[in-house]
Design an enzyme around this catalytic site. Sequence first.
Site, PDB file in Angstrom:
ATOM      1  N   TYR A  65       2.638   8.336 -96.982  1.00  0.00           N
ATOM      2  CA  TYR A  65       3.106   8.903 -98.247  1.00  0.00           C
ATOM      3  C   TYR A  65       2.172   9.982 -98.784  1.00  0.00           C
ATOM      4  CZ  TYR A  65       6.941   5.637 -98.411  1.00  0.00           C
ATOM      5  OH  TYR A  65       8.099   4.964 -98.109  1.00  0.00           O
ATOM      6  N   ARG A 111       3.438  13.057 -97.130  1.00  0.00           N
ATOM      7  CA  ARG A 111       4.708  13.486 -97.720  1.00  0.00           C
ATOM      8  C   ARG A 111       4.478  14.097 -99.100  1.00  0.00           C
ATOM      9  NH1 ARG A 111       9.426   9.778 -98.102  1.00  0.00           N
ATOM     10  NH2 ARG A 111      10.436  11.797 -98.280  1.00  0.00           N
ATOM     11  N   GLN A 151      19.003  10.164-104.898  1.00  0.00           N
ATOM     12  CA  GLN A 151      18.341   9.225-103.992  1.00  0.00           C
ATOM     13  C   GLN A 151      16.996   9.768-103.531  1.00  0.00           C
ATOM     14  OE1 GLN A 151      21.483   7.279-101.170  1.00  0.00           O
ATOM     15  NE2 GLN A 151      22.249   9.315-101.673  1.00  0.00           N
ATOM     16  N   ASN A 152      16.712  11.017-103.883  1.00  0.00           N
ATOM     17  CA  ASN A 152      15.497  11.673-103.419  1.00  0.00           C
ATOM     18  C   ASN A 152      14.297  11.278-104.274  1.00  0.00           C
ATOM     19  OD1 ASN A 152      17.156  12.950-101.597  1.00  0.00           O
ATOM     20  ND2 ASN A 152      17.339  14.814-102.815  1.00  0.00           N
ATOM     21  N   HIS A 170      15.733   5.875-106.336  1.00  0.00           N
ATOM     22  CA  HIS A 170      14.799   5.407-105.319  1.00  0.00           C
ATOM     23  C   HIS A 170      13.349   5.696-105.685  1.00  0.00           C
ATOM     24  CE1 HIS A 170      18.155   5.401-102.026  1.00  0.00           C
ATOM     25  NE2 HIS A 170      18.221   4.370-102.848  1.00  0.00           N
ATOM     26  N   CYS A 190       1.325   0.236-110.125  1.00  0.00           N
ATOM     27  CA  CYS A 190       0.432  -0.875-109.825  1.00  0.00           C
ATOM     28  C   CYS A 190       1.265  -2.089-109.432  1.00  0.00           C
ATOM     29  CB  CYS A 190      -0.452  -1.199-111.023  1.00  0.00           C
ATOM     30  SG  CYS A 190      -1.531  -2.633-110.753  1.00  0.00           S
ATOM     31  N   SER A 229      24.432  10.852 -96.668  1.00  0.00           N
ATOM     32  CA  SER A 229      25.160  10.368 -95.496  1.00  0.00           C
ATOM     33  C   SER A 229      26.244   9.362 -95.835  1.00  0.00           C
ATOM     34  CB  SER A 229      24.180   9.718 -94.505  1.00  0.00           C
ATOM     35  OG  SER A 229      23.596   8.557 -95.071  1.00  0.00           O
ATOM     36  N   GLU A 237      28.531  17.628 -92.916  1.00  0.00           N
ATOM     37  CA  GLU A 237      29.666  17.050 -92.213  1.00  0.00           C
ATOM     38  C   GLU A 237      30.099  15.791 -92.952  1.00  0.00           C
ATOM     39  OE1 GLU A 237      28.031  16.332 -88.377  1.00  0.00           O
ATOM     40  OE2 GLU A 237      26.893  14.577 -89.014  1.00  0.00           O
ATOM     41  N   ALA A 285      23.852  23.294 -98.223  1.00  0.00           N
ATOM     42  CA  ALA A 285      23.915  23.100 -99.674  1.00  0.00           C
ATOM     43  C   ALA A 285      23.666  24.390-100.446  1.00  0.00           C
ATOM     44  CB  ALA A 285      22.904  22.033-100.093  1.00  0.00           C
TER      45      ALA A 285
END
Length: 241
Positions: free
Chosen positions: A55, A58, A93-94, A111, A119, A180, A206, A222
């Site tokens: 993380y 990221r 959801q990001n 999310h 903590c 998705s 798709e 997008a």
Amino acid sequence: MTTPRLLILTGAGISAESGLGTFRDTDGIWSKFDWQKLASPEGFAEDPVAVHAFYNARRAGLLDAAPNAAHTALALLEAAWVRSGGEFLLVTQNIDDLHERAGSERLIHMHGELLRSRCGACGDLKPCRSDLSIAMSCSACGRDGRLRPHVVWFGEMPLGMDEIFERLSSVTHFAAIGTSGSVWPAAGFAAEAARAGAATWELSMEAGESGHDFHHAVYGPATQTVPDWCDRIIAQAFSGR
């Protein structure tokens, strides 16, 4: 006249053109990394050093990224929709903050958020733009080694679900963008909106796994499809008002 009520769900596909990886595509994050080790409470308990390293990388990538035209279009749509008298909610959801940086305000991160820490002992939340480690202590309770990314891992309950389902019960318009349709409970949002009588759209590269739940579909990147759709949906929703 019924108040136009719009709920938009976004997924990793909307941030892909900003350089952030998707998860479930054939070359997505979970095809390269083991989610059981890196995105579960059990994985964190077993090897917190590896989870923090994942993380931290990221987080650094996110800080180098920037919102794209799709993020900007949704922020402009929100402002115009509310200004016209409608109700608006963006559910993402990001775990990135690209929607906020583009100007979105009415937003739920179901999310969690990568740029916050939590903590595990006392639940205290703090902004976090640097690396986390097991050597750090919580500034609220003083416990060592309990800080974790404020993200929802597999097996944990998504955030804001009561408000989301309350909104879905009365929406007039719903769109899923860059997702998705395979992750629950978000995969069921389109069907919930349709049961409330909403018109529903899928905007993606798709058809997703829940594509049968949508009345309309728009396929393509997008940054190309979302700005045009935003212009069309607000014209449709507020025509004659």
